[in-house]
Structure formats: C-alpha cells, structure tokens
Design an enzyme around this catalytic site. Structure first.
Site, PDB file in Angstrom:
ATOM      1  N   TYR A  99      40.292 144.998  21.852  1.00 45.24           N
ATOM      2  CA  TYR A  99      39.422 146.026  22.250  1.00 45.24           C
ATOM      3  C   TYR A  99      38.633 146.683  21.404  1.00 45.24           C
ATOM      4  O   TYR A  99      37.480 147.010  21.524  1.00 45.24           O
ATOM      5  CB  TYR A  99      39.796 146.995  23.575  1.00 45.24           C
ATOM      6  CG  TYR A  99      40.438 145.789  24.680  1.00 45.24           C
ATOM      7  CD1 TYR A  99      39.677 145.316  25.638  1.00 45.24           C
ATOM      8  CD2 TYR A  99      41.769 145.502  24.812  1.00 45.24           C
ATOM      9  CE1 TYR A  99      40.091 144.500  26.672  1.00 45.24           C
ATOM     10  CE2 TYR A  99      42.241 144.639  25.794  1.00 45.24           C
ATOM     11  CZ  TYR A  99      41.380 144.052  26.668  1.00 45.24           C
ATOM     12  OH  TYR A  99      41.844 143.292  27.581  1.00 45.24           O
ATOM     13  N   CYS A 130      36.486 136.347  27.254  1.00 44.79           N
ATOM     14  CA  CYS A 130      37.182 137.304  27.498  1.00 44.79           C
ATOM     15  C   CYS A 130      38.668 137.371  27.411  1.00 44.79           C
ATOM     16  O   CYS A 130      39.259 138.196  27.048  1.00 44.79           O
ATOM     17  CB  CYS A 130      36.942 137.913  28.789  1.00 44.79           C
ATOM     18  SG  CYS A 130      36.943 136.922  30.350  1.00 44.79           S
ATOM     19  N   HIS A 131      39.257 136.060  27.561  1.00 47.32           N
ATOM     20  CA  HIS A 131      40.599 135.502  27.283  1.00 47.32           C
ATOM     21  C   HIS A 131      41.150 135.773  25.928  1.00 47.32           C
ATOM     22  O   HIS A 131      42.090 135.874  25.582  1.00 47.32           O
ATOM     23  CB  HIS A 131      40.808 134.111  27.757  1.00 47.32           C
ATOM     24  CG  HIS A 131      40.155 133.104  27.068  1.00 47.32           C
ATOM     25  ND1 HIS A 131      38.953 132.679  27.370  1.00 47.32           N
ATOM     26  CD2 HIS A 131      40.602 132.373  25.803  1.00 47.32           C
ATOM     27  CE1 HIS A 131      38.386 131.840  26.773  1.00 47.32           C
ATOM     28  NE2 HIS A 131      39.531 131.371  25.876  1.00 47.32           N
TER      29      HIS A 131
END
Length: 161
Positions: A99, A130-131
């Site tokens: 992130y 997003c994985h």
C-alpha cells in the site's frame, strides 16, 4: 444507459461481470458486500459483447494463458480512487506492491490508509489487480474476494506464500 451483466463460474467462485456501453465497469464477487461497488440499474445480458470478451480473457487468465488483459475499462469512483486503480493496472503480472508503494506511486506517500480503502473498493477485481497489493511485511491483507481467493490468484501468477 443501463448496466448489462452476466455471471460466470471461475476458480474463485461465481463472478458477476458488469458493463456499460463498450466498457467493463465491474467484476463482483459471489460474497460481495452490499454497497462496496455502486452501480445503477442492471439488466442481465449474457451475450453482451464486452462481457463475452471479458469472460474469454478471464478464462485464458485462469488457464495460465494470459498475463495481461486487453479490455476497455470504465471505473466509477472519486478522482483519488481512480488514481489508485490506475496504479493497480501498472503492477506487472506475478509481482506485488505494498500500500505504501502505491501511495508513493501516486505522489501521496502519507495516504497509505486511503490507498487501502480505495483498493478495497476497486470495482474491477482481477483485471485491475488489487490482489497484487500486500502488506509491507509481505503478508496477505484484506481482499473483497476473501484471502483464500487472493492467495489463489497470486499462486496462479507464480507467487508463493
């Protein structure tokens, strides 16, 4: 213009593909949380061209024959969310980012939590990967499709956890 959708079986469960016009707008999970992705009125249309194209490319991806999607996408979200989702599209197949990496990539290094929230609302899962976003420690973190599916997708791409 209303949204069109179709459901497909996949190794990660039943997926709902949604489109508006010629653009894919969402890939929703069987265990989808109400309100995570906001769409308008939807009409089931299993022969809608972009949905068929999406299904074909997902099947190729799950079979290990596709590492990159070639679909027109239409993200519905805030400008910040769209920045985060665009950064997801830049993560290469079989690689991961944290992130913090995404926050730095979009020029907002202190927005790590906001990046996490935007990542969690990614409407086009799998295609906008997003994985591939994990914790700084290397551990798998939250995922709308569930951590088991996140791990399955990463293993499919050759990552080991």
């Amino acid at each position: 213009m209303e949204y069109r959708f179709k459901r497909i079986d996949s190794p990660v469960g039943l997926l709902t593909l949604a489109a508006k016009g010629d653009n894919l707008t969402a890939i929703l999970w069987e265990c989808e949380i109400d309100g995570r992705v906001k769409l308008g009125e939807m009409l089931e249309d299993p022969t809608f061209p972009i949905l068929l194209k999406t299904e074909q490319q997902l099947n190729e991806y799950f079979a290990g024959k596709r590492t990159r999607f070639e679909l027109d996408l239409d993200f519905n979200g805030t400008d910040f969310q769209k920045e985060v989702w665009a950064a997801l599209l830049e993560i290469p197949f079989s690689e991961t980012r944290s992130y913090s990496d995404i926050a730095r990539r979009i020029g907002r290094p202190k927005a790590v939590r906001a990046v996490g929230a935007a990542n969690g609302r990614n409407p086009i899962s799998i295609v906008a990967p997003c994985h591939r976003v994990i914790g700084t420690s290397g551990k798998l973190t939250g995922f709308a499709g569930g951590l088991a599916n996140k791990e399955l997708l990463l293993r499919l791409e050759g990552r080991k956890f």
